[in-house]
Design a protein around this motif. Structure first.
Motif, mmCIF file in Angstrom:
data_model
loop_
_atom_site.group_PDB
_atom_site.id
_atom_site.type_symbol
_atom_site.label_atom_id
_atom_site.label_comp_id
_atom_site.label_asym_id
_atom_site.label_seq_id
_atom_site.Cartn_x
_atom_site.Cartn_y
_atom_site.Cartn_z
ATOM 1 N N UNK A 80 0.818 -1.206 0.000
ATOM 2 C CA UNK A 80 0.000 0.000 0.000
ATOM 3 C C UNK A 80 0.856 1.262 0.000
ATOM 4 N N UNK A 81 0.343 2.313 -0.603
ATOM 5 C CA UNK A 81 0.990 3.628 -0.583
ATOM 6 C C UNK A 81 0.328 4.471 0.497
ATOM 7 N N UNK A 82 0.661 4.162 1.730
ATOM 8 C CA UNK A 82 0.048 4.870 2.835
ATOM 9 C C UNK A 82 0.603 4.377 4.149
ATOM 10 N N UNK A 83 0.254 5.068 5.228
ATOM 11 C CA UNK A 83 0.671 4.665 6.559
ATOM 12 C C UNK A 83 -0.317 3.678 7.152
ATOM 13 N N UNK A 84 0.177 2.618 7.796
ATOM 14 C CA UNK A 84 -0.667 1.590 8.386
ATOM 15 C C UNK A 84 -0.618 1.671 9.909
ATOM 16 N N UNK A 132 -1.771 16.829 0.632
ATOM 17 C CA UNK A 132 -0.413 16.316 0.808
ATOM 18 C C UNK A 132 0.330 16.281 -0.518
ATOM 19 N N UNK A 133 -0.319 15.764 -1.563
ATOM 20 C CA UNK A 133 0.312 15.688 -2.888
ATOM 21 C C UNK A 133 0.610 17.083 -3.426
ATOM 22 N N UNK A 134 -0.353 17.989 -3.263
ATOM 23 C CA UNK A 134 -0.147 19.352 -3.758
ATOM 24 C C UNK A 134 1.030 20.014 -3.047
ATOM 25 N N UNK A 135 1.144 19.785 -1.743
ATOM 26 C CA UNK A 135 2.248 20.379 -0.984
ATOM 27 C C UNK A 135 3.592 19.845 -1.458
ATOM 28 N N UNK A 136 3.662 18.561 -1.792
ATOM 29 C CA UNK A 136 4.910 17.975 -2.280
ATOM 30 C C UNK A 136 5.275 18.561 -3.642
ATOM 31 N N UNK A 145 8.136 9.350 -6.988
ATOM 32 C CA UNK A 145 8.882 10.012 -5.913
ATOM 33 C C UNK A 145 7.968 10.957 -5.139
ATOM 34 N N UNK A 146 7.090 11.653 -5.863
ATOM 35 C CA UNK A 146 6.167 12.571 -5.192
ATOM 36 C C UNK A 146 5.201 11.807 -4.293
ATOM 37 N N UNK A 147 4.740 10.648 -4.763
ATOM 38 C CA UNK A 147 3.838 9.831 -3.950
ATOM 39 C C UNK A 147 4.532 9.357 -2.682
ATOM 40 N N UNK A 148 5.773 8.898 -2.822
ATOM 41 C CA UNK A 148 6.522 8.451 -1.636
ATOM 42 C C UNK A 148 6.714 9.592 -0.641
ATOM 43 N N UNK A 149 7.026 10.776 -1.146
ATOM 44 C CA UNK A 149 7.204 11.930 -0.270
ATOM 45 C C UNK A 149 5.892 12.302 0.416
ATOM 46 N N UNK A 150 4.780 12.191 -0.315
ATOM 47 C CA UNK A 150 3.477 12.518 0.264
ATOM 48 C C UNK A 150 3.079 11.509 1.331
ATOM 49 N N UNK A 174 2.283 12.562 5.101
ATOM 50 C CA UNK A 174 1.044 12.206 5.766
ATOM 51 C C UNK A 174 1.325 11.476 7.067
ATOM 52 N N UNK A 175 2.285 10.553 7.038
ATOM 53 C CA UNK A 175 2.614 9.760 8.220
ATOM 54 C C UNK A 175 3.139 10.648 9.342
#
Length: 319
Positions: free
Chosen positions: A152-156, A257-261, A306-311, A315-316
């Motif tokens: 997943x692309x997110x915090x668990x 989050x994505x926009x900020x990155x 890379x932007x997704x990973x940074x976001x 978020x985490x």
């Protein structure tokens, strides 16, 4: 009252386990991988992820994930501290001052430790006891959550709920995350709503009753796994025996989050720096056009992965 029901599916068979000897095709394995919960991963992500709520039968023995005795042992040990636990009755949380106490540790008086007697008293009176982020300290839950993270692309995070029968712990609400519900013990009735345009992206209470055209009523028994997409309204009532369920949440980056990155990347771009240094030479209209052109060019060549990973990281760290 008219209601709809949801299908309870047998999870598609998972691939055989490796040399550890765990048998995915049987029910005797301790859940330690995503396949143990949902079966074949391709089928789950194709048919269910970010779609609608679904109930599957686990390819593992969920009762071996955590037991009620383990939960009470942790309570009685007295070392848990806030905010790793809470207790609430029909949405009303016991005051922190009532469910915690101070402990003297090598001469230091530290607040926030669990008060076992109050927890047991409230539970006996119908309250639900909840462990927060059990993956921080419970070994089997930690193993499972760590194994789920690469998918997943997110915090668990994980949460364990122990509820006595006959009580609805919380009113209908939505979580700002995807949720996997693992029914470990007891029987619990759930009311969930199908995801539609009224669903929200935040953790909020649901306004009013879940309408009949969206409403799904179902019962989870030990070994059932329910997946609820982000924005699913829901509430639950324990029915037979003390109910234990583990909720594993997957919190993806928000649009903000994505926009900020992307914006942070643009502000560090040489094209923006050049425009910033020379903007006084242009009219406001020219400046706006040049900024728009530079921003679009930056977004066109940005590394989305890379932007997704940074976001995800952003978020985490800020949730």
């Amino acid at each position: 009252m008219s209601t709809t029901t949801t299908e309870i599916r047998e999870a598609a068979p998972a691939q055989p386990a490796g040399p550890d000897g765990a048998r995915d095709g049987g029910r005797d394995v301790v859940p330690a991988r995503l396949e143990h919960l949902v079966g074949a991963l391709d089928a789950f992500f194709r048919e269910h992820w970010a779609n609608q709520p679904v109930v599957l039968r686990a390819h593992s023995d969920l009762s071996r994930l955590i037991t009620e005795q383990e939960m009470w042992d942790e309570v009685d040990c007295g070392l848990l501290s806030r905010p790793y636990f809470t207790i609430f009755n029909e949405g009303v949380r016991t005051a922190i001052s009532d469910m915690t106490r101070k402990r003297n540790v090598v001469g230091h008086e530290l607040p926030g430790f669990i008060e076992p007697e109050r927890i047991r008293e409230d539970f006996a009176n119908g309250a639900t006891f909840k462990f927060n982020q059990a993956e921080h300290w419970h070994p089997r839950i930690r193993t499972l959550v760590k194994a789920l993270e690469p998918h997943f692309s997110g915090g668990l995070e994980s949460f364990v709920f122990l509820s006595p029968p006959g009580k609805t712990a919380m009113q209908a609400h939505m979580d700002g995350a995807h949720v996997f519900i693992l029914q470990v013990a007891g029987v619990k009735d759930w009311v969930v709503g199908r995801v539609d345009e009224t669903s929200t992206s935040d953790s909020v209470l649901h306004e009013g009753a879940i309408p009949d055209e969206r409403r799904i009523e179902l019962t989870l028994r030990p070994g059932d796994v329910m997946y609820m997409p982000h924005g699913t309204p829901h509430y639950a009532t324990a029915r037979q025996g003390n109910s234990i369920h583990v909720a594993i949440t997957v919190e993806e980056p928000t649009a903000q989050n994505l926009a900020e990155v992307f914006l942070a990347g643009f502000l560090g771009d040489e094209a923006f720096k050049a425009l910033h240094d020379s903007h006084h030479r242009h009219s406001l209209k020219e400046r706006t056009a040049l900024l728009r052109e530079a921003l679009l060019a930056h977004l066109a060549r940005a590394d989305e992965d890379a932007a997704t990973r940074a976001a995800v990281t952003l978020r985490r760290e800020h949730r």
